[in-house]
Design a protein around this motif. Structure first.
Motif, PDB file in Angstrom:
ATOM      1  N   CYS A 154       0.857  -1.186   0.000  1.00 12.81           N
ATOM      2  CA  CYS A 154       0.000   0.000   0.000  1.00 12.81           C
ATOM      3  C   CYS A 154       0.892   1.236   0.000  1.00 12.81           C
ATOM      4  CB  CYS A 154      -0.920   0.002   1.215  1.00 12.81           C
ATOM      5  SG  CYS A 154      -1.953   1.481   1.349  1.00 12.81           S
ATOM      6  N   PHE A 155       0.648   2.138  -0.956  1.00 12.53           N
ATOM      7  CA  PHE A 155       1.490   3.339  -1.087  1.00 12.53           C
ATOM      8  C   PHE A 155       0.612   4.531  -1.429  1.00 12.53           C
ATOM      9  CE2 PHE A 155       4.441   6.137  -3.527  1.00 12.53           C
ATOM     10  CZ  PHE A 155       5.363   6.360  -2.512  1.00 12.53           C
ATOM     11  N   ASN A 156       0.861   5.652  -0.761  1.00 14.72           N
ATOM     12  CA  ASN A 156       0.100   6.877  -1.012  1.00 14.72           C
ATOM     13  C   ASN A 156       1.072   8.022  -1.261  1.00 14.72           C
ATOM     14  OD1 ASN A 156      -1.595   9.117  -1.041  1.00 14.72           O
ATOM     15  ND2 ASN A 156      -2.868   8.393   0.642  1.00 14.72           N
ATOM     16  N   ALA A 157       1.047   8.535  -2.488  1.00 12.28           N
ATOM     17  CA  ALA A 157       1.859   9.698  -2.839  1.00 12.28           C
ATOM     18  C   ALA A 157       0.976  10.799  -3.413  1.00 12.28           C
ATOM     19  CB  ALA A 157       2.944   9.304  -3.832  1.00 12.28           C
ATOM     20  N   SER A 158      -0.276  10.847  -2.997  1.00  9.20           N
ATOM     21  CA  SER A 158      -1.207  11.863  -3.498  1.00  9.20           C
ATOM     22  C   SER A 158      -0.665  13.264  -3.230  1.00  9.20           C
ATOM     23  CB  SER A 158      -2.573  11.704  -2.829  1.00  9.20           C
ATOM     24  OG  SER A 158      -3.179  10.482  -3.200  1.00  9.20           O
ATOM     25  N   GLY A 159      -0.768  14.129  -4.249  1.00  9.48           N
ATOM     26  CA  GLY A 159      -0.315  15.499  -4.090  1.00  9.48           C
ATOM     27  C   GLY A 159       1.174  15.681  -4.192  1.00  9.48           C
ATOM     28  N   LEU A 181      -3.077   1.737  -4.181  1.00  5.04           N
ATOM     29  CA  LEU A 181      -2.195   2.800  -4.667  1.00  5.04           C
ATOM     30  C   LEU A 181      -2.986   4.104  -4.779  1.00  5.04           C
ATOM     31  CD1 LEU A 181       0.597   3.587  -5.817  1.00  5.04           C
ATOM     32  CD2 LEU A 181      -0.254   2.917  -8.072  1.00  5.04           C
ATOM     33  N   HIS A 182      -2.459   5.159  -4.153  1.00  6.20           N
ATOM     34  CA  HIS A 182      -3.113   6.471  -4.183  1.00  6.20           C
ATOM     35  C   HIS A 182      -2.182   7.474  -4.864  1.00  6.20           C
ATOM     36  CE1 HIS A 182      -6.283   5.310  -1.228  1.00  6.20           C
ATOM     37  NE2 HIS A 182      -5.339   4.466  -0.840  1.00  6.20           N
ATOM     38  N   LEU A 183      -2.627   7.966  -6.014  1.00  7.84           N
ATOM     39  CA  LEU A 183      -1.848   8.945  -6.770  1.00  7.84           C
ATOM     40  C   LEU A 183      -2.714  10.142  -7.160  1.00  7.84           C
ATOM     41  CD1 LEU A 183       0.120   6.492  -9.103  1.00  7.84           C
ATOM     42  CD2 LEU A 183       0.983   7.655  -7.059  1.00  7.84           C
ATOM     43  N   SER A 206      -7.218  -1.424  -5.645  1.00  6.12           N
ATOM     44  CA  SER A 206      -7.709  -0.089  -5.299  1.00  6.12           C
ATOM     45  C   SER A 206      -6.736   0.947  -5.837  1.00  6.12           C
ATOM     46  CB  SER A 206      -7.848   0.053  -3.778  1.00  6.12           C
ATOM     47  OG  SER A 206      -8.312   1.347  -3.436  1.00  6.12           O
ATOM     48  N   LEU A 207      -7.267   1.841  -6.666  1.00  5.95           N
ATOM     49  CA  LEU A 207      -6.423   2.862  -7.290  1.00  5.95           C
ATOM     50  C   LEU A 207      -7.141   4.200  -7.264  1.00  5.95           C
ATOM     51  CD1 LEU A 207      -3.934   3.735  -8.961  1.00  5.95           C
ATOM     52  CD2 LEU A 207      -5.192   3.026 -11.013  1.00  5.95           C
ATOM     53  N   ASN A 208      -6.495   5.212  -6.684  1.00  9.59           N
ATOM     54  CA  ASN A 208      -7.063   6.550  -6.600  1.00  9.59           C
ATOM     55  C   ASN A 208      -6.259   7.480  -7.500  1.00  9.59           C
ATOM     56  OD1 ASN A 208      -8.031   9.069  -5.939  1.00  9.59           O
ATOM     57  ND2 ASN A 208      -7.753   8.859  -3.741  1.00  9.59           N
ATOM     58  N   ILE A 209      -6.881   7.961  -8.581  1.00  5.14           N
ATOM     59  CA  ILE A 209      -6.217   8.901  -9.482  1.00  5.14           C
ATOM     60  C   ILE A 209      -7.056  10.166  -9.644  1.00  5.14           C
ATOM     61  CG2 ILE A 209      -4.868   7.174 -10.723  1.00  5.14           C
ATOM     62  CD1 ILE A 209      -7.024   7.239 -12.908  1.00  5.14           C
ATOM     63  N   ALA A 210      -7.805  10.520  -8.619  1.00  2.20           N
ATOM     64  CA  ALA A 210      -8.636  11.729  -8.668  1.00  2.20           C
ATOM     65  C   ALA A 210      -7.770  12.959  -8.919  1.00  2.20           C
ATOM     66  CB  ALA A 210      -9.397  11.888  -7.350  1.00  2.20           C
ATOM     67  N   GLY A 211      -8.223  13.820  -9.820  1.00  2.00           N
ATOM     68  CA  GLY A 211      -7.516  15.065 -10.071  1.00  2.00           C
ATOM     69  C   GLY A 211      -6.321  14.939 -10.987  1.00  2.00           C
ATOM     70  N   ARG A 247     -12.527   9.834 -11.776  1.00  2.00           N
ATOM     71  CA  ARG A 247     -11.879  10.695 -12.748  1.00  2.00           C
ATOM     72  C   ARG A 247     -12.458  12.112 -12.626  1.00  2.00           C
ATOM     73  NH1 ARG A 247     -14.791   7.264 -17.020  1.00  2.00           N
ATOM     74  NH2 ARG A 247     -16.618   8.505 -17.592  1.00  2.00           N
ATOM     75  N   PRO A 248     -11.627  13.137 -12.740  1.00  2.00           N
ATOM     76  CA  PRO A 248     -12.063  14.495 -12.458  1.00  2.00           C
ATOM     77  C   PRO A 248     -13.054  15.034 -13.461  1.00  2.00           C
ATOM     78  CG  PRO A 248      -9.830  14.481 -13.349  1.00  2.00           C
ATOM     79  CD  PRO A 248     -10.210  13.048 -13.063  1.00  2.00           C
TER      80      PRO A 248
END
Length: 252
Positions: A154-159, A181-183, A206-211, A247-248
């Motif tokens: 699990c890795f979060n590098a959002s922002g 993964l959060h990006l 689980s993948l977060n690519i919001a924004g 997706r934004p």
């Protein structure tokens, strides 16, 4: 015989197992200051403590160092949103606690890459590393993680924007067992990055690519198509819907 005191209870079997885990770090620190017996109880507990949650805590660096000076067995540490914490204090923690597996430094704006490097080099068994909104996470930091770690799930590098496709590819090639993964808001993320991710990390659910405005509908659909061909279709279908929801905007 006088009235029973808290310290008369079995320390390891009762107090440490059933009382202290329900107290916040601030409560434990106040408990420590009551008397000498409580201080001894606190210090012994911290020597064996495996989890320390200081999320959004407010304290001075001096108090933090005193609070954690006996910690040598931590496996779980959250310092999220602790803008007051500095590199020097965290480096001491990371050097004394090589068994750390979960670390959350999200929003720790006063740090630099120095503390991260000590963490990565000294704590080789990390499975969760959360660094959201950490502007000090540079390309060099990503590469240090790739070189020294092997078990991230699990890795979060959002922002965190200081990254490129080359670094992404090294990261995904190394951590093929990523589950989460959060990006979000990582501007350099592109359709090509998603395509490479789809092939390199089949276990991702689980993948977060919001924004991420450079990612198009085509890239999202292509990512869903590739992962659907890797088995575990129910999980992958849910993931595809999650990607489309996050997706934004719709890009033609």
């Amino acid at each position: 015989m006088g009235p029973l005191q808290l310290t008369d209870l079995p320390w390891e079997d009762v107090i440490y197992c059933y009382i202290f885990p329900h107290l916040s770090a601030a409560d434990l620190w106040r408990f420590r200051g009551v008397c000498k017996q409580f201080e001894a109880l606190y210090c012994t507990y911290m020597q064996a403590c495996e989890k320390l949650d200081l999320t959004t805590s407010k304290m001075t660096d001096e108090v933090f160092q005193k609070m954690t000076k006996d910690c040598a067995n931590l496996q779980w540490l959250s310092m999220a949103q602790c803008s007051w914490v500095n590199d020097t204090s965290l480096m001491k923690i990371f050097r004394k606690n090589p068994r750390l597996r979960y670390v959350n430094l999200s929003g720790c704006s006063s740090l630099s890459g120095a503390a991260l490097q000590v963490l990565i080099v000294n704590c080789k068994k990390l499975h969760t590393l959360l660094l959201a909104n950490c502007p000090w996470l540079t390309r060099g930091g990503w590469e240090v993680i790739v070189f020294h770690q092997s078990s991230l799930q699990c890795f979060n590098a959002s922002g965190c924007w200081d990254v490129d496709d080359q670094v992404f590819q090294k990261f995904f090639t190394k951590f093929t067992d990523l589950h989460e993964l959060h990006l979000a808001r990582v501007e350099p993320l592109t359709d090509e990055t998603l395509c490479f991710l789809a092939h390199a990390c089949p276990a991702l659910n689980s993948l977060n690519i919001a924004g991420c405005w450079r990612v198009t509908d085509e890239g999202i659909n292509r990512h869903g198509f590739h992962t659907l061909g890797c088995g575990q279709k129910e999980i992958k279908k849910r993931k595809k819907r999650k990607l489309e929801k996050k997706r934004p905007c719709k890009i033609s």
